[in-house]
Motif scaffolding. Structure first.
Motif, PDB file in Angstrom:
ATOM      1  N   LEU A   1       0.577  -1.316  -0.173  1.00 44.73           N
ATOM      2  CA  LEU A   1       0.755   0.245  -0.220  1.00 44.73           C
ATOM      3  C   LEU A   1       0.791   1.272   0.195  1.00 44.73           C
ATOM      4  N   THR A   2       0.888   1.933  -1.194  1.00 46.25           N
ATOM      5  CA  THR A   2       1.360   3.533  -1.228  1.00 46.25           C
ATOM      6  C   THR A   2       1.622   4.046  -2.162  1.00 46.25           C
TER       7      THR A   2
ATOM      8  N   TYR B   1      -1.455   5.872  -6.033  1.00 51.94           N
ATOM      9  CA  TYR B   1      -1.735   4.576  -6.352  1.00 51.94           C
ATOM     10  C   TYR B   1      -2.695   3.956  -5.753  1.00 51.94           C
ATOM     11  N   SER B   2      -2.258   3.539  -4.573  1.00 47.46           N
ATOM     12  CA  SER B   2      -2.681   2.751  -3.486  1.00 47.46           C
ATOM     13  C   SER B   2      -4.188   3.902  -3.276  1.00 47.46           C
ATOM     14  N   GLU B   3      -3.615   4.615  -2.881  1.00 45.00           N
ATOM     15  CA  GLU B   3      -4.520   6.161  -2.657  1.00 45.00           C
ATOM     16  C   GLU B   3      -6.287   5.997  -3.457  1.00 45.00           C
ATOM     17  N   GLU B   4      -5.596   5.512  -4.485  1.00 46.97           N
ATOM     18  CA  GLU B   4      -7.443   6.153  -5.098  1.00 46.97           C
ATOM     19  C   GLU B   4      -7.674   4.579  -5.151  1.00 46.97           C
ATOM     20  N   THR B   5      -7.021   3.333  -5.812  1.00 44.91           N
ATOM     21  CA  THR B   5      -7.524   1.910  -5.711  1.00 44.91           C
ATOM     22  C   THR B   5      -8.117   1.151  -4.658  1.00 44.91           C
ATOM     23  N   GLY B   6      -7.147   2.235  -3.169  1.00 45.47           N
ATOM     24  CA  GLY B   6      -7.618   1.996  -1.898  1.00 45.47           C
ATOM     25  C   GLY B   6      -6.508   0.102  -2.008  1.00 45.47           C
TER      26      GLY B   6
ATOM     27  N   PHE C   1       1.825   3.579   2.872  1.00 40.92           N
ATOM     28  CA  PHE C   1       3.109   4.248   2.856  1.00 40.92           C
ATOM     29  C   PHE C   1       2.637   5.302   1.667  1.00 40.92           C
ATOM     30  N   LYS C   2       2.551   6.449   2.383  1.00 36.87           N
ATOM     31  CA  LYS C   2       2.476   7.317   1.094  1.00 36.87           C
ATOM     32  C   LYS C   2       3.558   7.345   0.670  1.00 36.87           C
TER      33      LYS C   2
ATOM     34  N   ALA D   1       9.409   6.119   1.746  1.00 33.19           N
ATOM     35  CA  ALA D   1       9.299   5.518   3.364  1.00 33.19           C
ATOM     36  C   ALA D   1       9.306   3.867   2.885  1.00 33.19           C
ATOM     37  N   VAL D   2       8.703   3.120   2.225  1.00 35.51           N
ATOM     38  CA  VAL D   2       9.160   1.859   2.396  1.00 35.51           C
ATOM     39  C   VAL D   2      10.186   1.304   2.054  1.00 35.51           C
ATOM     40  N   ALA D   3      11.580   1.872   1.494  1.00 36.71           N
ATOM     41  CA  ALA D   3      12.944   1.134   1.694  1.00 36.71           C
ATOM     42  C   ALA D   3      14.192   2.509   2.906  1.00 36.71           C
ATOM     43  N   ASP D   4      12.884   3.024   3.268  1.00 35.46           N
ATOM     44  CA  ASP D   4      13.316   3.373   4.636  1.00 35.46           C
ATOM     45  C   ASP D   4      13.073   2.327   5.674  1.00 35.46           C
ATOM     46  N   HIS D   5      12.321   1.323   5.767  1.00 34.57           N
ATOM     47  CA  HIS D   5      11.741   0.943   6.484  1.00 34.57           C
ATOM     48  C   HIS D   5      12.319  -0.227   5.886  1.00 34.57           C
TER      49      HIS D   5
END
Length: 124
Positions: A17-18, A21-26, A74-75, A79-83
């Motif tokens: 979820l990032t 794309y994820s914000e618009e589609t869920g 992850f907006k 942030a994904v890479a940092d995690h």
């Protein structure tokens, strides 16, 4: 020049979820990860050198999949890479640096590779 050992998992795909794309589609979007970790190598690797003298490659895949918190959006893919970097640093004190390349597969139109590469040195 100092010797180094680079372990790599390349072109590993996982849905996260990032982004917009994820914000618009869920729905999570497919990401392609390439992860490199730099470690200080042993002076020499003999045929009998035990497995615990290196890092398990599956740990790299775990950091980019099961270690990502489920249901968290992850907006930014940064942030994904940092995690992923933080997970690997916490897993193994022998890791000196992590490089994470992420390609967003859902938004490519003509096989271009759209994404980021984040490199982190172990925090002091």
């Amino acid at each position: 020049m100092t010797d180094s050992l680079i372990l790599e998992v390349a072109d590993f795909e996982h849905d996260v979820l990032t982004g917009i794309y994820s914000e618009e589609t869920g729905r999570p979007q497919p990401l392609r990860f390439t992860i490199q970790v730099r470690m200080k190598p042993l002076h020499r690797y003999d045929p009998e050198t035990s497995l615990d003298h290196s890092k398990n490659y599956m740990d790299l895949k775990f950091a980019a999949s099961e270690a990502l918190p489920e249901g968290v959006h992850f907006k930014l893919i940064e942030a994904v890479a940092d995690h992923v970097c933080e997970t690997l640093f916490l897993q193994d004190k022998r890791i000196e640096a992590v490089t994470v390349k992420i390609v967003k597969l859902a938004i490519a139109e003509a096989d271009e590779k759209i994404g980021i590469t984040l490199h982190r040195e172990r925090p002091e």
